[in-house]
Design a protein around this motif. Structure first.
Motif, PDB file in Angstrom:
ATOM      1  N   VAL A   1      22.858  29.932  56.684  1.00 29.87           N
ATOM      2  CA  VAL A   1      22.557  30.148  55.276  1.00 29.87           C
ATOM      3  C   VAL A   1      21.194  30.812  55.104  1.00 29.87           C
ATOM      4  O   VAL A   1      21.060  31.807  54.381  1.00 29.87           O
ATOM      5  CB  VAL A   1      22.617  28.811  54.507  1.00 29.87           C
ATOM      6  N   GLY A   2      20.168  30.253  55.771  1.00 23.33           N
ATOM      7  CA  GLY A   2      18.822  30.805  55.661  1.00 23.33           C
ATOM      8  C   GLY A   2      18.376  30.904  54.212  1.00 23.33           C
ATOM      9  O   GLY A   2      18.459  29.948  53.441  1.00 23.33           O
ATOM     10  N   LEU A   3      17.923  32.091  53.817  1.00 26.19           N
ATOM     11  CA  LEU A   3      17.536  32.356  52.432  1.00 26.19           C
ATOM     12  C   LEU A   3      18.642  33.060  51.655  1.00 26.19           C
ATOM     13  O   LEU A   3      18.859  32.796  50.482  1.00 26.19           O
ATOM     14  CB  LEU A   3      16.278  33.241  52.403  1.00 26.19           C
TER      15      LEU A   3
ATOM     16  N   PRO B   1      10.614  25.089  55.100  1.00 30.02           N
ATOM     17  CA  PRO B   1      10.726  24.886  53.651  1.00 30.02           C
ATOM     18  C   PRO B   1      11.331  26.091  52.949  1.00 30.02           C
ATOM     19  O   PRO B   1      11.050  27.231  53.280  1.00 30.02           O
ATOM     20  CB  PRO B   1       9.263  24.664  53.211  1.00 30.02           C
ATOM     21  N   GLY B   2      12.195  25.795  51.996  1.00 25.81           N
ATOM     22  CA  GLY B   2      12.831  26.856  51.226  1.00 25.81           C
ATOM     23  C   GLY B   2      14.108  27.392  51.816  1.00 25.81           C
ATOM     24  O   GLY B   2      14.825  28.149  51.181  1.00 25.81           O
ATOM     25  N   LYS B   3      14.396  27.031  53.074  1.00 26.83           N
ATOM     26  CA  LYS B   3      15.616  27.538  53.716  1.00 26.83           C
ATOM     27  C   LYS B   3      16.807  26.605  53.429  1.00 26.83           C
ATOM     28  O   LYS B   3      16.651  25.400  53.230  1.00 26.83           O
ATOM     29  CB  LYS B   3      15.418  27.607  55.239  1.00 26.83           C
ATOM     30  N   VAL B   4      17.975  27.168  53.400  1.00 25.05           N
ATOM     31  CA  VAL B   4      19.275  26.506  53.294  1.00 25.05           C
ATOM     32  C   VAL B   4      19.472  25.847  51.928  1.00 25.05           C
ATOM     33  O   VAL B   4      20.410  26.162  51.190  1.00 25.05           O
ATOM     34  CB  VAL B   4      19.500  25.461  54.420  1.00 25.05           C
ATOM     35  N   ILE B   5      18.634  24.860  51.576  1.00 24.30           N
ATOM     36  CA  ILE B   5      18.848  24.115  50.333  1.00 24.30           C
ATOM     37  C   ILE B   5      17.685  24.277  49.372  1.00 24.30           C
ATOM     38  O   ILE B   5      17.670  23.692  48.312  1.00 24.30           O
ATOM     39  CB  ILE B   5      19.088  22.623  50.622  1.00 24.30           C
TER      40      ILE B   5
END
Length: 338
Positions: A299-301, A334-338
């Motif tokens: 998913v990443g960003l 932080p900020g990745k996937v979810i």
């Protein structure tokens, strides 16, 4: 593992690390027969965000199956670095096949090549690898690796069997290929010949980049149920052509998983926007077919919105609860996937 008669079949890339492969839930060309990283990881040693050391199946455990508590190993496989550092992996090894044969088949259309894949699987031919290249990718790979393949939709197939069973399986595969208009079947059983074939496939990324020197590559993937694969691939091919994008298609189609390797000028905002719009349509096309927005790239960003559409709010909230419990200070990616 030379001399043991065993091997680890997950082969996503030449520069991969085993723990990196676990963290990204890697797959590769052998997954149709041997599975992805998820079923092939038995235990992980993880450094949690607060510094504690976790053995996901317990220290020293390496059972092939277990029913003791939550499956922590699978939780960390594919976690994309958001829950902890993976520092050691205990892996499931497989016996080396007694006999191996690989071949290349060219087809009159993308639909015919993918329909052939579905029929091979429905006929229970025990393929170890079945990889798809569209005509753009086949031509790029052929020129990059000097293999002399036709510029046509192509399947690369490999069978792993006993010496006794191999001939029968080759005959089955040949018959299904011909029924779908395929041609050019010549089986390679020597290690060197097969190595050249799979080296060409593994260099697909570099072959795609060579189509537009100086441009940037963006790789995206989806995975759909096998029965829906022919329609999704044909629709995606049409979408690529109508969008005017350079996006050769390649995929582990035995799993219903395929990639578009988008080569574009990152300094051209209009082209970059077309790439973004195409990738969102591709993800939603896969979701509409009952599949997933990513089979192995994660998913990443770029696919956070698609993850919400795939899992629903309840699913995403559950992931966030797990993340908050393990990483309350949001230290890990932080900020990745979810």
């Amino acid at each position: 593992l030379r001399g043991t008669g065993l091997w680890f079949p997950v082969d996503p890339g030449a520069d991969a690390s085993l723990c990196g492969m676990a963290a990204t839930g890697a797959s590769g060309t052998n997954a149709v027969r041997y599975g992805t990283m998820r079923p092939n990881v038995l235990n992980l040693r993880v450094v949690l965000p607060d510094g504690r050391l976790l053995h996901t199946a317990g220290p020293g455990r390496q059972a092939r199956k277990r029913a003791a508590g939550y499956d922590l190993t699978s939780l960390f496989v594919g976690s994309e670095g958001t829950l902890g550092f993976l520092t050691q992996a205990t892996l499931r090894l497989h016996p080396l096949p007694e006999a191996t044969a690989a071949t290349v088949a060219s087809f009159p259309s993308v639909g015919a090549a993918v329909a052939c894949t579905v029929q091979v699987l429905q006929a229970a031919v025990p393929v170890a690898r079945i990889e798809f290249l569209d005509e753009v990718m086949a031509d790029a790979c052929s020129r990059f690796s000097g293999m002399g393949l036709p510029a046509a939709p192509t399947l690369l197939l490999e069978l792993h069997s006993s010496r006794h069973g191999l001939a029968e399986q080759q005959q089955q595969a040949e018959e299904i290929v011909r029924l779908n208009g395929g041609s050019g079947l010549v089986w390679a059983e020597e290690s060197e010949q097969r190595g050249q074939l799979w080296s060409m496939r593994h260099n697909a990324w570099y072959a795609a980049l060579a189509l537009r020197p100086g441009c940037q590559g963006y790789s995206t993937d989806v995975c759909v149920p096998i029965s829906r694969l022919p329609n999704v691939v044909v629709e995606t091919k049409q979408d690529l052509q109508e969008s005017g994008l350079t996006g050769p298609m390649v995929g582990h189609v035995g799993d219903g998983n395929f990639h578009c390797l988008l080569i574009f000028n990152s300094k051209d905002p209009e082209e970059a926007q077309r790439v973004h719009a195409f990738t969102q349509r591709l993800g939603r096309r896969a979701l509409a077919a009952g599949g997933t927005c990513t089979g192995e790239h994660g998913v990443g960003l770029g696919k956070r919105a698609l993850l919400l559409e795939e899992l629903g709010q309840e699913g995403l909230d559950t992931l966030r609860c797990i993340k908050a419990a393990l990483d309350p200070h949001n230290l890990m990616n932080p900020g990745k996937v979810i």
